[in-house]
Write a protein that holds these residues in place. Structure first.
Motif, PDB file in Angstrom:
ATOM      1  N   ARG A   1     -70.005 -44.258  31.761  1.00 36.50           N
ATOM      2  CA  ARG A   1     -70.159 -44.859  30.441  1.00 36.50           C
ATOM      3  C   ARG A   1     -69.398 -45.958  30.384  1.00 36.50           C
ATOM      4  N   LEU A   2     -69.612 -46.868  31.538  1.00 32.34           N
ATOM      5  CA  LEU A   2     -68.813 -47.956  31.439  1.00 32.34           C
ATOM      6  C   LEU A   2     -68.630 -48.801  30.444  1.00 32.34           C
ATOM      7  N   ARG A   3     -69.859 -49.171  29.626  1.00 33.42           N
ATOM      8  CA  ARG A   3     -69.772 -50.121  28.523  1.00 33.42           C
ATOM      9  C   ARG A   3     -68.700 -49.604  27.529  1.00 33.42           C
ATOM     10  N   MET A   4     -68.737 -48.093  27.307  1.00 31.06           N
ATOM     11  CA  MET A   4     -67.873 -47.422  26.338  1.00 31.06           C
ATOM     12  C   MET A   4     -66.596 -47.541  26.795  1.00 31.06           C
ATOM     13  N   ARG A   5     -66.276 -47.362  28.161  1.00 27.22           N
ATOM     14  CA  ARG A   5     -64.794 -47.278  28.612  1.00 27.22           C
ATOM     15  C   ARG A   5     -64.275 -48.695  28.492  1.00 27.22           C
TER      16      ARG A   5
ATOM     17  N   ALA B   1     -64.833 -50.662  26.025  1.00 29.88           N
ATOM     18  CA  ALA B   1     -65.171 -51.224  24.571  1.00 29.88           C
ATOM     19  C   ALA B   1     -63.617 -51.655  23.938  1.00 29.88           C
ATOM     20  N   PRO B   2     -62.624 -50.855  24.646  1.00 30.60           N
ATOM     21  CA  PRO B   2     -60.999 -51.291  24.150  1.00 30.60           C
ATOM     22  C   PRO B   2     -60.785 -52.655  24.533  1.00 30.60           C
ATOM     23  N   PHE B   3     -61.230 -53.304  25.275  1.00 31.68           N
ATOM     24  CA  PHE B   3     -60.640 -54.769  25.978  1.00 31.68           C
ATOM     25  C   PHE B   3     -61.969 -55.831  25.343  1.00 31.68           C
ATOM     26  N   ALA B   4     -60.865 -56.987  25.043  1.00 29.31           N
ATOM     27  CA  ALA B   4     -62.085 -57.904  24.588  1.00 29.31           C
ATOM     28  C   ALA B   4     -62.512 -58.739  25.980  1.00 29.31           C
ATOM     29  N   ILE B   5     -63.740 -58.260  26.308  1.00 29.66           N
ATOM     30  CA  ILE B   5     -64.314 -59.062  27.602  1.00 29.66           C
ATOM     31  C   ILE B   5     -65.062 -60.199  27.089  1.00 29.66           C
ATOM     32  N   ASP B   6     -64.676 -61.607  27.155  1.00 30.03           N
ATOM     33  CA  ASP B   6     -65.429 -62.489  26.672  1.00 30.03           C
ATOM     34  C   ASP B   6     -65.911 -63.268  28.188  1.00 30.03           C
TER      35      ASP B   6
ATOM     36  N   PHE C   1     -71.837 -59.102  34.066  1.00 31.12           N
ATOM     37  CA  PHE C   1     -72.352 -59.864  32.807  1.00 31.12           C
ATOM     38  C   PHE C   1     -72.598 -58.785  31.687  1.00 31.12           C
ATOM     39  N   ALA C   2     -73.165 -57.606  32.170  1.00 29.99           N
ATOM     40  CA  ALA C   2     -73.323 -56.400  31.278  1.00 29.99           C
ATOM     41  C   ALA C   2     -71.979 -56.017  30.621  1.00 29.99           C
ATOM     42  N   MET C   3     -70.924 -56.208  31.042  1.00 31.25           N
ATOM     43  CA  MET C   3     -69.699 -55.563  30.490  1.00 31.25           C
ATOM     44  C   MET C   3     -69.068 -56.817  29.399  1.00 31.25           C
ATOM     45  N   VAL C   4     -69.639 -57.854  29.260  1.00 31.58           N
ATOM     46  CA  VAL C   4     -69.192 -58.742  28.276  1.00 31.58           C
ATOM     47  C   VAL C   4     -69.543 -57.977  26.811  1.00 31.58           C
TER      48      VAL C   4
END
Ligand code: HEM
Length: 137
Positions: free
Chosen positions: A76-80, A82-87, A128-131
């Motif tokens: 669940r990488l996107r969820m993990r 989420a606490p970090f602001a990845i711009d 790119f998917a993690m932004v």
């Protein structure tokens, strides 16, 4: 996984097994520690743990040991993240660290061109998917 030019597809073994992933993540986290934006996001007192989590995840993703999920469950990488602001800036800094680590690990372990490119393409699209944050104005 797609086969490129009739060569072996990327896998834990064609990438060089454990030593390749260790090399990649060690170099990657050296880059993170030297980048002021990224270093501020990662756990200062648990960089070795962060390095291990990324290594286990990548090893599992490419068909190696499943220690990651045994210890941490579904990625669940996107969820993990989420606490970090990845711009886009954080993404590009992450990719710069990854590019340098990728180059060094592929050279050191004589990874063939096709699996090397496949590994890179994966990192690039995953980043790119993690932004999850708009660029700062
Ligand atoms: C795009 C920029 C990215 C940033 C800024 C970022 C940042 C972070 C941060 C700050 C952590 C917490 C460190 C820890 O304690 O484990 C983390 C964890 C992690 N990241 Fe990223 N990340 C990015 C992209 C990616 C990508 C592309 C992948 C996979 C290919 C990835 C895989 C992981 C994994 C597996 C963890 C540990 C998750 C867990 O089990 O807790 N990250 N990331």
């Amino acid at each position: 996984m797609t086969q490129v030019g009739g060569q072996e597809p990327a896998s834990y073994d064609t990438l060089g097994g454990g030593p390749f992933f260790e090399h990649f993540t060690r170099r990657f986290y050296e880059g993170v520690a030297a980048d002021p934006v990224l270093a501020a996001m990662y756990p200062e007192h648990d960089m070795a743990g962060a390095e291990r989590r990324l290594r286990m995840f990548l090893e599992q993703y490419w068909g190696g040991p499943t220690t990651y999920s045994d210890e941490r469950g579904h990625p669940r990488l996107r969820m993990r993240h989420a606490p970090f602001a990845i711009d886009p800036e954080a993404r590009d800094r992450w990719l710069a660290c990854a590019a340098s680590a990728w180059q060094q690990a592929c050279d050191a372990h004589a990874v063939a061109a096709a699996p090397a490119k496949e590994f890179w393409d994966y990192l690039h699209s995953a980043a790119f998917a993690m932004v999850n944050t708009l660029p700062r104005m």
